[in-house]
Structures are given as C-alpha cells and as structure tokens.
Design a protein around this motif. Structure first.
Motif, PDB file in Angstrom:
ATOM      1  N   ARG A  11      43.111  27.454  26.042  1.00  0.00           N
ATOM      2  CA  ARG A  11      43.666  28.170  26.292  1.00  0.00           C
ATOM      3  C   ARG A  11      43.428  30.207  26.907  1.00  0.00           C
ATOM      4  N   GLU A  12      41.889  29.705  26.962  1.00  0.00           N
ATOM      5  CA  GLU A  12      41.237  30.666  27.261  1.00  0.00           C
ATOM      6  C   GLU A  12      41.988  31.488  28.448  1.00  0.00           C
ATOM      7  N   THR A  13      42.219  33.430  28.106  1.00  0.00           N
ATOM      8  CA  THR A  13      42.334  33.579  29.553  1.00  0.00           C
ATOM      9  C   THR A  13      40.939  34.966  29.189  1.00  0.00           C
ATOM     10  N   PRO A  14      40.614  35.674  31.228  1.00  0.00           N
ATOM     11  CA  PRO A  14      40.050  36.078  31.363  1.00  0.00           C
ATOM     12  C   PRO A  14      39.747  37.489  31.246  1.00  0.00           C
ATOM     13  N   LEU A  26      41.859  40.933  33.037  1.00  0.00           N
ATOM     14  CA  LEU A  26      42.215  40.612  33.997  1.00  0.00           C
ATOM     15  C   LEU A  26      43.042  39.338  34.295  1.00  0.00           C
ATOM     16  N   ARG A  27      44.217  38.736  33.678  1.00  0.00           N
ATOM     17  CA  ARG A  27      45.277  37.872  33.762  1.00  0.00           C
ATOM     18  C   ARG A  27      45.879  38.131  35.154  1.00  0.00           C
ATOM     19  N   GLY A  28      46.302  39.420  34.684  1.00  0.00           N
ATOM     20  CA  GLY A  28      46.980  40.215  36.492  1.00  0.00           C
ATOM     21  C   GLY A  28      46.373  40.119  37.560  1.00  0.00           C
ATOM     22  N   VAL A  29      44.372  39.654  37.377  1.00  0.00           N
ATOM     23  CA  VAL A  29      43.579  39.943  38.989  1.00  0.00           C
ATOM     24  C   VAL A  29      43.431  38.400  39.128  1.00  0.00           C
ATOM     25  N   LEU A  38      35.341  30.917  41.995  1.00  0.00           N
ATOM     26  CA  LEU A  38      33.733  31.706  42.215  1.00  0.00           C
ATOM     27  C   LEU A  38      33.836  31.562  43.933  1.00  0.00           C
ATOM     28  N   ALA A  39      34.284  29.937  44.503  1.00  0.00           N
ATOM     29  CA  ALA A  39      34.378  29.642  45.621  1.00  0.00           C
ATOM     30  C   ALA A  39      35.396  30.095  46.313  1.00  0.00           C
ATOM     31  N   ALA A  40      36.773  31.628  45.789  1.00  0.00           N
ATOM     32  CA  ALA A  40      37.529  32.213  46.704  1.00  0.00           C
ATOM     33  C   ALA A  40      36.963  33.575  46.795  1.00  0.00           C
ATOM     34  N   GLY A  41      35.706  33.974  46.343  1.00  0.00           N
ATOM     35  CA  GLY A  41      34.910  35.482  46.868  1.00  0.00           C
ATOM     36  C   GLY A  41      35.837  35.666  45.284  1.00  0.00           C
ATOM     37  N   GLY A  42      36.196  35.643  43.697  1.00  0.00           N
ATOM     38  CA  GLY A  42      36.570  36.572  43.040  1.00  0.00           C
ATOM     39  C   GLY A  42      35.825  37.451  42.798  1.00  0.00           C
ATOM     40  N   LEU A  43      34.212  36.919  42.420  1.00  0.00           N
ATOM     41  CA  LEU A  43      33.862  38.502  42.331  1.00  0.00           C
ATOM     42  C   LEU A  43      33.404  39.546  42.604  1.00  0.00           C
ATOM     43  N   SER A  44      33.822  39.185  44.249  1.00  0.00           N
ATOM     44  CA  SER A  44      33.450  40.349  45.699  1.00  0.00           C
ATOM     45  C   SER A  44      35.612  41.202  45.476  1.00  0.00           C
ATOM     46  N   ARG A  45      36.060  40.840  45.019  1.00  0.00           N
ATOM     47  CA  ARG A  45      37.432  40.807  44.347  1.00  0.00           C
ATOM     48  C   ARG A  45      37.479  41.567  42.968  1.00  0.00           C
ATOM     49  N   LEU A  46      36.872  41.164  42.182  1.00  0.00           N
ATOM     50  CA  LEU A  46      37.042  42.043  40.766  1.00  0.00           C
ATOM     51  C   LEU A  46      35.894  43.349  41.418  1.00  0.00           C
ATOM     52  N   ASP A  52      39.172  50.957  35.183  1.00  0.00           N
ATOM     53  CA  ASP A  52      39.885  51.789  34.234  1.00  0.00           C
ATOM     54  C   ASP A  52      41.527  52.028  34.765  1.00  0.00           C
ATOM     55  N   GLU A  53      41.496  51.038  35.483  1.00  0.00           N
ATOM     56  CA  GLU A  53      42.877  50.485  34.805  1.00  0.00           C
ATOM     57  C   GLU A  53      43.695  48.945  34.631  1.00  0.00           C
ATOM     58  N   LEU A  54      42.299  48.384  34.777  1.00  0.00           N
ATOM     59  CA  LEU A  54      42.541  47.292  33.525  1.00  0.00           C
ATOM     60  C   LEU A  54      43.476  47.388  32.828  1.00  0.00           C
ATOM     61  N   PRO A  55      44.219  46.936  31.836  1.00  0.00           N
ATOM     62  CA  PRO A  55      44.684  46.925  30.763  1.00  0.00           C
ATOM     63  C   PRO A  55      43.857  47.235  29.623  1.00  0.00           C
ATOM     64  N   VAL A  56      43.427  47.575  28.246  1.00  0.00           N
ATOM     65  CA  VAL A  56      43.140  47.060  27.239  1.00  0.00           C
ATOM     66  C   VAL A  56      43.265  45.739  26.176  1.00  0.00           C
TER      67      VAL A  56
END
Length: 282
Positions: A11-14, A26-29, A38-46, A52-56
């Motif tokens: 049940r891990e979350t990113p 990163l759950r909202g992203v 990875l196949a969908a270009g996730g690293l580039s999106r991240l 700073d706008e991501l929840p802590v």
C-alpha cells in the motif's frame, strides 16, 4: 530527483525527498512509481512540478518501501575484479547473466528471511540500474545510457548452497523471498553524472565486510545495458543488479560468516542512500 515509496507493504504511496530532507507527497501528481509511470514520461513531468508546492508528508514512523515496482530483475555475476579473484574464478569474457524473481524485492529496511534449510545465506551490495525507456539492439554505450532512468541501492542476497550445490542453477539461490532489499530512493540519472565513480559499502553487525568502488567493474553500466539489449528487450521499470565487490561471506576464510537470525546488515552507496536489515528465520 530522489523518489521513493512510503507506507505499509503493498500500500505504498509515491513521494519525493526534497533538498532539505523533507518528504513531499506525489499522490496528486502520479499514481505510482512503476513501469507505466516511466513509460509515459513521468520523470519529465515530475521535473516540471514546483517542489515547494507539493504537500509535506510527516515521515515519523513511516516505513520506506522499494522505490519502484519493478518489471524483471536482470543480474550480472562476477562483475568486479576483486570479487572474481576472491571466488577463485577467472574474469568473464562476456557478462554473466541470470534473472531474479521480481517478488524478491522488499523495502530497504525490511527484514531479510533466511530460507528454511539454509546454512549459507550471503550478502552482496550492488548498484541497481533502473531502465526508463525501451532498449533493444543498442549500438553504442552512449545510446545505452539514454535508456537509464536512474540508480538505486540493492542487496543481492544469495544462498550459496542453493546457488552452487543444488544443480547449478543460480536462480535457485537468488530468488528466495526478501532476497532483494531495494532503495531507499530511485535517484534520477541526472544526479549521478558518472556511475563508474561510486563507493559501495556493506557492514554486518557493525563490521565492514565490503568497501569497493564501481570503478572496479569488469563491464561498466553502459556496456551492460548495451549488451543485454541484444539478448532481451529491456522495458521501462526493469532493474539491473550490476554485480558486487569483494567481501562476501563466500570469499572469507573458514568458518565463513554466513548470515544468521539476529544479524544486522547495513548497505550504502554514495549519493543513493542507506539500507538496514535485521535478519530473521523464515
């Protein structure tokens, strides 16, 4: 980026570890850190997301799981000159290749289980390479490195009797449950300019057993990826364990200090983080 997955097993979350050491949710992203990501270009999106706008996330008491749900795990044997020497075997002319079951993967601090009937459970600190784009019939080392998404720490736990004395099939000594602690982070390739200049260390009960460098590899990362692409397709999310330096229990004088229940194994690679496992009996 230093990416990880946190929470209970299954049940891990990113999450992302920012420059101040805080966990960012990163759950909202993204849904998860896996092959589809990875196949969908996730690293580039991240990379385009303002950190700073991501929840802590509150990291207190939070388990760190494997940083990626891998596809296949491809392993390279005898890939350090000093490790080949300690085993008494000649340097390989081509990479020694075997596969490890993906369900061996556990978190970096999860328990390692000694299989029933085992008397020769061993450790192996390894640089893990994570594939980020399909690799097939690659022509050059430079092309191979463009297929690497990032790097992580792996402990290629091995049962030497199963590996060498039970019919000669290495997979039997490599695919027992919990035999691939992985993480804590997936560190993207841009953060590791030279994978051939990393120091690897492993301690058992506080005693340093392995202390090596990726400079001592027989086949460097780029050549491993290029070579493998001629024998199998490497897909996003596949992981390559690239071999271990000298200092494994199998290479020690008798009586060899194989792992027993209660032992504590600590594993680290420069820039990629640390692991700590308590050994238990299955």
């Amino acid at each position: 980026m230093r990416l990880l997955r946190v929470g209970a097993p299954g049940r891990e979350t990113p999450a992302l570890l920012d420059e101040t050491g805080r966990l960012r949710d990163l759950r909202g992203v993204v849904d998860d850190l896996d092959a589809a990501f990875l196949a969908a270009g996730g690293l580039s999106r991240l990379a385009a997301v303002p950190v700073d706008e991501l929840p802590v996330l509150d990291s207190a008491g939070l388990r760190v799981g494997p940083p990626l749900r891998p596809g296949k795990i491809v392993c390279i044997g005898l890939n350090y000159r000093d490790h080949a020497a300690e085993t008494g075997l000649p340097l390989p002319v081509e990479p020694v290749v075997f596969l490890k079951a993906p369900d061996t993967v556990v978190g970096p601090d999860d328990a390692v289980l000694i299989p029933r009937g085992s008397t020769k459970t061993d450790w192996e600190v390894e640089l893990a390479v994570v594939i980020g784009r399909p690799a097939r019939y690659l022509a050059t080392a430079e092309e191979a490195l463009t297929c690497v998404a990032g790097y992580a720490v792996a402990n290629d736990v091995s049962e030497r009797e199963f590996q060498h004395e039970r019919g000669g099939q290495w997979d039997k000594g490599k695919s027992c449950e919990t035999f691939n602690p992985f993480g804590p982070w997936l560190v993207t390739a841009d953060e590791i300019p030279d994978p051939q200049d990393l120091r690897l260390r492993l301690r058992v009960n506080g005693v340093t057993r392995q202390d090596g460098t990726t400079k001592n590899m027989v086949f460097p990362v780029a050549e491993i990826v290029r070579y493998l692409s001629w024998f199998m397709v490497l897909h996003p999310g596949d992981v390559i364990n690239t071999g271990t330096p000298a200092g494994v229990a199998m290479g020690q004088p008798d009586p060899k200090p194989y792992l027993t229940a209660g032992d504590v194994v600590e594993v680290e690679i420069d820039g990629l983080g640390r692991q700590r496992q308590v050994v238990a009996q299955a």
